[in-house]
Design a protein around this motif. Structure first.
Motif, PDB file in Angstrom:
ATOM      1  N   HIS A  85       0.812  -1.218   0.000  1.00 37.52           N
ATOM      2  CA  HIS A  85       0.000   0.000   0.000  1.00 37.52           C
ATOM      3  C   HIS A  85       0.846   1.269   0.000  1.00 37.52           C
ATOM      4  O   HIS A  85       0.432   2.285  -0.578  1.00 37.52           O
ATOM      5  N   HIS A  86       2.022   1.225   0.617  1.00 36.53           N
ATOM      6  CA  HIS A  86       2.869   2.419   0.736  1.00 36.53           C
ATOM      7  C   HIS A  86       4.172   2.190  -0.020  1.00 36.53           C
ATOM      8  O   HIS A  86       5.075   1.489   0.466  1.00 36.53           O
ATOM      9  N   ASP A  87       4.289   2.800  -1.184  1.00 42.18           N
ATOM     10  CA  ASP A  87       5.502   2.631  -1.982  1.00 42.18           C
ATOM     11  C   ASP A  87       6.744   3.140  -1.260  1.00 42.18           C
ATOM     12  O   ASP A  87       7.841   2.591  -1.418  1.00 42.18           O
ATOM     13  N   VAL A  88       6.594   4.197  -0.458  1.00 42.92           N
ATOM     14  CA  VAL A  88       7.751   4.770   0.228  1.00 42.92           C
ATOM     15  C   VAL A  88       8.311   3.785   1.245  1.00 42.92           C
ATOM     16  O   VAL A  88       9.540   3.696   1.425  1.00 42.92           O
ATOM     17  N   LEU A  89       7.453   3.022   1.904  1.00 40.66           N
ATOM     18  CA  LEU A  89       7.922   2.000   2.843  1.00 40.66           C
ATOM     19  C   LEU A  89       8.584   0.855   2.095  1.00 40.66           C
ATOM     20  O   LEU A  89       9.624   0.341   2.518  1.00 40.66           O
ATOM     21  N   ASP A  90       7.991   0.452   0.972  1.00 44.89           N
ATOM     22  CA  ASP A  90       8.583  -0.624   0.174  1.00 44.89           C
ATOM     23  C   ASP A  90       9.988  -0.247  -0.274  1.00 44.89           C
ATOM     24  O   ASP A  90      10.926  -1.055  -0.166  1.00 44.89           O
ATOM     25  N   ALA A  91      10.165   0.978  -0.749  1.00 45.42           N
ATOM     26  CA  ALA A  91      11.490   1.408  -1.210  1.00 45.42           C
ATOM     27  C   ALA A  91      12.490   1.454  -0.065  1.00 45.42           C
ATOM     28  O   ALA A  91      13.652   1.047  -0.215  1.00 45.42           O
ATOM     29  N   ALA A  92      12.050   1.926   1.103  1.00 44.96           N
ATOM     30  CA  ALA A  92      12.955   2.037   2.250  1.00 44.96           C
ATOM     31  C   ALA A  92      13.389   0.665   2.754  1.00 44.96           C
ATOM     32  O   ALA A  92      14.557   0.480   3.137  1.00 44.96           O
ATOM     33  N   MET A  93      12.481  -0.308   2.760  1.00 41.02           N
ATOM     34  CA  MET A  93      12.858  -1.643   3.206  1.00 41.02           C
ATOM     35  C   MET A  93      13.693  -2.366   2.145  1.00 41.02           C
ATOM     36  O   MET A  93      14.586  -3.148   2.482  1.00 41.02           O
ATOM     37  N   ARG A  94      13.411  -2.106   0.891  1.00 43.42           N
ATOM     38  CA  ARG A  94      14.181  -2.755  -0.174  1.00 43.42           C
ATOM     39  C   ARG A  94      15.640  -2.313  -0.152  1.00 43.42           C
ATOM     40  O   ARG A  94      16.562  -3.112  -0.368  1.00 43.42           O
ATOM     41  N   THR A  95      15.887  -1.038   0.137  1.00 43.88           N
ATOM     42  CA  THR A  95      17.261  -0.519   0.173  1.00 43.88           C
ATOM     43  C   THR A  95      17.928  -0.704   1.531  1.00 43.88           C
ATOM     44  O   THR A  95      19.116  -0.412   1.673  1.00 43.88           O
ATOM     45  N   GLY A  96      17.158  -1.160   2.535  1.00 50.53           N
ATOM     46  CA  GLY A  96      17.729  -1.362   3.853  1.00 50.53           C
ATOM     47  C   GLY A  96      17.712  -0.143   4.740  1.00 50.53           C
ATOM     48  O   GLY A  96      18.252  -0.175   5.854  1.00 50.53           O
ATOM     49  N   GLU A  97      17.096   0.962   4.303  1.00 43.28           N
ATOM     50  CA  GLU A  97      17.019   2.154   5.145  1.00 43.28           C
ATOM     51  C   GLU A  97      16.139   1.925   6.368  1.00 43.28           C
ATOM     52  O   GLU A  97      16.383   2.498   7.436  1.00 43.28           O
ATOM     53  N   VAL A  98      15.090   1.127   6.203  1.00 40.20           N
ATOM     54  CA  VAL A  98      14.177   0.796   7.296  1.00 40.20           C
ATOM     55  C   VAL A  98      14.167  -0.708   7.477  1.00 40.20           C
ATOM     56  O   VAL A  98      13.874  -1.451   6.536  1.00 40.20           O
ATOM     57  N   SER A  99      14.526  -1.178   8.659  1.00 37.63           N
ATOM     58  CA  SER A  99      14.561  -2.609   8.948  1.00 37.63           C
ATOM     59  C   SER A  99      13.174  -3.114   9.277  1.00 37.63           C
ATOM     60  O   SER A  99      12.241  -2.346   9.517  1.00 37.63           O
ATOM     61  N   TYR A 100      13.035  -4.441   9.330  1.00 44.05           N
ATOM     62  CA  TYR A 100      11.752  -5.025   9.712  1.00 44.05           C
ATOM     63  C   TYR A 100      11.415  -4.656  11.152  1.00 44.05           C
ATOM     64  O   TYR A 100      10.247  -4.420  11.482  1.00 44.05           O
ATOM     65  N   ALA A 101      12.433  -4.588  12.022  1.00 36.58           N
ATOM     66  CA  ALA A 101      12.197  -4.214  13.412  1.00 36.58           C
ATOM     67  C   ALA A 101      11.560  -2.828  13.502  1.00 36.58           C
ATOM     68  O   ALA A 101      10.680  -2.575  14.335  1.00 36.58           O
ATOM     69  N   LYS A 102      11.993  -1.907  12.648  1.00 34.33           N
ATOM     70  CA  LYS A 102      11.391  -0.576  12.626  1.00 34.33           C
ATOM     71  C   LYS A 102      10.011  -0.610  11.971  1.00 34.33           C
ATOM     72  O   LYS A 102       9.082   0.059  12.420  1.00 34.33           O
ATOM     73  N   ALA A 103       9.891  -1.389  10.893  1.00 32.23           N
ATOM     74  CA  ALA A 103       8.637  -1.411  10.137  1.00 32.23           C
ATOM     75  C   ALA A 103       7.473  -1.900  10.986  1.00 32.23           C
ATOM     76  O   ALA A 103       6.369  -1.372  10.902  1.00 32.23           O
ATOM     77  N   ARG A 104       7.707  -2.902  11.824  1.00 38.44           N
ATOM     78  CA  ARG A 104       6.596  -3.432  12.613  1.00 38.44           C
ATOM     79  C   ARG A 104       6.126  -2.435  13.670  1.00 38.44           C
ATOM     80  O   ARG A 104       4.977  -2.479  14.099  1.00 38.44           O
ATOM     81  N   VAL A 105       7.014  -1.512  14.094  1.00 39.78           N
ATOM     82  CA  VAL A 105       6.605  -0.431  14.994  1.00 39.78           C
ATOM     83  C   VAL A 105       5.901   0.671  14.210  1.00 39.78           C
ATOM     84  O   VAL A 105       4.929   1.272  14.677  1.00 39.78           O
ATOM     85  N   LEU A 106       6.362   0.911  12.993  1.00 39.13           N
ATOM     86  CA  LEU A 106       5.896   2.032  12.189  1.00 39.13           C
ATOM     87  C   LEU A 106       4.530   1.792  11.549  1.00 39.13           C
ATOM     88  O   LEU A 106       3.680   2.692  11.494  1.00 39.13           O
ATOM     89  N   VAL A 107       4.306   0.573  11.061  1.00 44.40           N
ATOM     90  CA  VAL A 107       3.139   0.287  10.217  1.00 44.40           C
ATOM     91  C   VAL A 107       1.797   0.659  10.843  1.00 44.40           C
ATOM     92  O   VAL A 107       0.935   1.241  10.164  1.00 44.40           O
ATOM     93  N   PRO A 108       1.546   0.376  12.123  1.00 40.04           N
ATOM     94  CA  PRO A 108       0.225   0.723  12.668  1.00 40.04           C
ATOM     95  C   PRO A 108      -0.098   2.218  12.629  1.00 40.04           C
ATOM     96  O   PRO A 108      -1.257   2.588  12.775  1.00 40.04           O
ATOM     97  N   HIS A 109       0.891   3.071  12.396  1.00 41.33           N
ATOM     98  CA  HIS A 109       0.679   4.512  12.450  1.00 41.33           C
ATOM     99  C   HIS A 109       0.731   5.161  11.069  1.00 41.33           C
ATOM    100  O   HIS A 109       0.570   6.382  10.964  1.00 41.33           O
ATOM    101  N   LEU A 110       0.946   4.372  10.012  1.00 35.73           N
ATOM    102  CA  LEU A 110       1.056   4.929   8.668  1.00 35.73           C
ATOM    103  C   LEU A 110      -0.319   5.229   8.085  1.00 35.73           C
ATOM    104  O   LEU A 110      -1.244   4.430   8.187  1.00 35.73           O
ATOM    105  N   THR A 111      -0.431   6.383   7.459  1.00 32.97           N
ATOM    106  CA  THR A 111      -1.606   6.753   6.675  1.00 32.97           C
ATOM    107  C   THR A 111      -1.116   7.319   5.352  1.00 32.97           C
ATOM    108  O   THR A 111       0.083   7.626   5.189  1.00 32.97           O
ATOM    109  N   ASP A 112      -2.016   7.474   4.408  1.00 31.98           N
ATOM    110  CA  ASP A 112      -1.626   8.052   3.119  1.00 31.98           C
ATOM    111  C   ASP A 112      -1.086   9.462   3.296  1.00 31.98           C
ATOM    112  O   ASP A 112      -0.237   9.912   2.528  1.00 31.98           O
ATOM    113  N   HIS A 113      -1.536  10.153   4.332  1.00 30.48           N
ATOM    114  CA  HIS A 113      -1.143  11.554   4.530  1.00 30.48           C
ATOM    115  C   HIS A 113       0.263  11.688   5.113  1.00 30.48           C
ATOM    116  O   HIS A 113       1.009  12.613   4.742  1.00 30.48           O
TER     117      HIS A 113
END
Length: 354
Positions: A85-113
Motif C-alpha cells: 500500500h505504501h511505496d515509500v515504505l517498500d522502497a525504504a525496506m528494499r534498500t535497507g534504510e528501514v529494517s523489519y524491526a522498525k517497520a513493525r513499529v511504524l506500520v500501525p501509524h502509517l496513513t496516506d497523509h
C-alpha cells in the motif's frame, strides 16, 4: 559471502575483523531475505490462495508452514500489506534504510497523509527509540484531545502463567499513569535494601509487589520537561499532553530550569563537589546513557567528574558525565581512589558522585 563455503574454518579461530565482517554481511542478507519474504507473503495474502488449504487467514497459514507464533505471523502479514500500500515504505525496506524491526513499529501509524514523513523519521531513528519518536511526532501533529481519548480507551492490564510457572503481567498505561507508577516503583528501589546479587529488574519486581500488596501512600518525584517549542515530555522521553500537566499543577511543586538566550541551561557555581538538583536534571536529559563507550545502561546512573574533583575539576555541566556503577567504580580504581565516593545530597545509595 557464503559462510557455508567457509565451514572448514572454525569460528573460534576467526580474526575479530573477519568475525565482525561475517556478522555484518549475514545481517544484511537476513534483512534482504526478510524483505523478499514479506513481498511474497503480501502477494499470497492478496490472492487469497491460503484459503484453499483450509486456513482461516493468511497469518494462520503462515504460522503453520513457517512454524512461528500466530502473533508473529499476524505482524508479518500486517507489514506485508503495508508494503503493497505504501511505496515509500517498500522502497525504504528494499534498500535497507528501514529494517523489519522498525517497520513493525511504524506500520500501525502509517496513513496516506503521513507515510513519507514517518518513514523518513524511522530511517534516521534507532529502532529502540522509534516508538518514543513517533509518539512525540503525534503530539505535534494530532489533536491532543483525540490522543488522550485513544490512550484512555486502550489502557489495559493482563497477565498469564508461563510454562515455567512464573506469571507475566502486561500493562498499557496512559503517560501520566505510567509516570506515577514507575516513579513509585523506582522510589521503592532507591529506598529499600536490595537483596545481594539482585538485578534492577528483580528489584523493580519486588518494589511493585511491595507497593501493591502493602498499599499506603508513596511520595515520589515525577519530572516533566515543558518547552514552548517541543512536546511536553516525561523524564524518559515519553510525550505527555499539556492537559495532563495542567491537571497536576495544583498539587505539584514546580522547579524551573533557567536557560540563556541560546536556550542553553545556565550553569551553577563550580565551588561544590556534588551537582545541584538542576544540574542533575540537565545531565539526565542530555546524557541518558552511560558515557563509557559501548555501554547502553540507562538506569540509576552515577554522576562523575571528567576532570577529577580532587584535581581541581569544577562541578560544571561541561565537566560532568553519567556512568553506570561498574564503569564509575572502574574509573575510580584507575585514578587510584582509596576512599569511597561521597553520596549525592538527597539521593539514594545508588546515586554516587565521584
Amino acid at each position: 559471502m557464503d559462510t557455508r563455503a567457509n565451514a572448514t574454518e572454525p569460528v573460534a579461530e576467526m580474526a575479530a575483523e573477519r568475525l565482525e565482517a561475517e556478522i555484518v554481511a549475514l545481517a544484511g542478507r537476513l534483512s534482504a531475505g526478510t524483505y523478499e519474504l514479506l513481498v511474497l507473503v503480501g502477494e499470497l495474502d492478496a490472492r487469497g490462495t491460503w484459503a484453499a488449504w483450509g486456513a482461516l487467514s493468511c497469518a494462520a497459514w503462515l504460522a503453520e508452514v513457517a512454524d512461528i507464533d500466530i502473533g508473529t505471523a499476524r505482524t508479518q502479514v500486517r507489514v506485508a500489506r503495508a508494503l503493497r500500500h505504501h511505496d515509500v515504505l517498500d522502497a525504504a525496506m528494499r534498500t535497507g534504510e528501514v529494517s523489519y524491526a522498525k517497520a513493525r513499529v511504524l506500520v500501525p501509524h502509517l496513513t496516506d497523509h503521513d507515510a513519507v514523513v514517518l518513514v523518513e523519521l524511522a530511517a534516521c531513528t534507532p529502532a529502540g527509540r522509534l516508538g518514543a519518536a513517533i509518539a512525540a511526532w503525534s503530539r505535534r501533529h494530532e489533536d491532543p484531545d483525540e490522543i488522550d481519548r485513544r490512550h484512555h480507551t486502550q489502557r489495559s492490564l493482563t497477565w498469564r502463567t508461563d510454562p515455567d510457572g512464573m506469571v507475566t503481567l502486561t500493562a498499557r498505561l496512559t503517560p501520566q499513569q505510567a509516570a506515577t507508577v514507575t516513579a513509585a516503583i523506582d522510589h521503592q528501589v532507591m529506598t529499600n535494601h536490595a537483596p545481594a546479587g539482585a538485578s534492577l529488574r528483580q528489584q523493580r519486581a519486588d518494589a511493585l509487589a511491595d507497593t501493591v500488596t502493602h498499599g499506603g501512600t508513596v511520595t515520589a518525584e515525577v519530572v516533566i520537561h515543558v518547552r514552548g517549542d517541543q512536546p511536553t515530555l516525561l523524564a524518559d522521553g515519553t510525550p505527555i499532553s499539556d492537559h495532563a500537566v495542567a491537571a497536576l499543577l495544583p498539587d505539584a511543586f514546580v522547579s524551573l530550569l533557567l536557560c540563556d538566550t541560546a536556550r542553553h541551561p545556565i550553569d551553577a557555581s563550580p565551588r561544590r563537589r556534588t551537582p545541584t538538583r538542576r544540574q542533575r536534571r540537565v545531565l539526565d536529559q542530555t546524557h541518558p546513557e552511560c558515557a563509557h563507550p559501548g555501554c547502553r545502561a540507562t538506569h540509576f546512573l552515577q554522576y562523575d567528574h571528567i576532570q577529577p574533583y580532587t584535581d581541581d575539576g569544577p562541578t560544571t555541566l561541561d565537566n560532568l558525565q553519567r556512568l553506570c556503577g561498574p564503569h564509575n567504580r572502574a574509573r575510580a580504581r584507575g585514578r587510584g581512589a582509596g576512599q569511597p565516593a561521597p553520596q549525592a545530597e538527597g539521593t539514594g545509595a545508588r546515586e554516587v558522585i565521584s
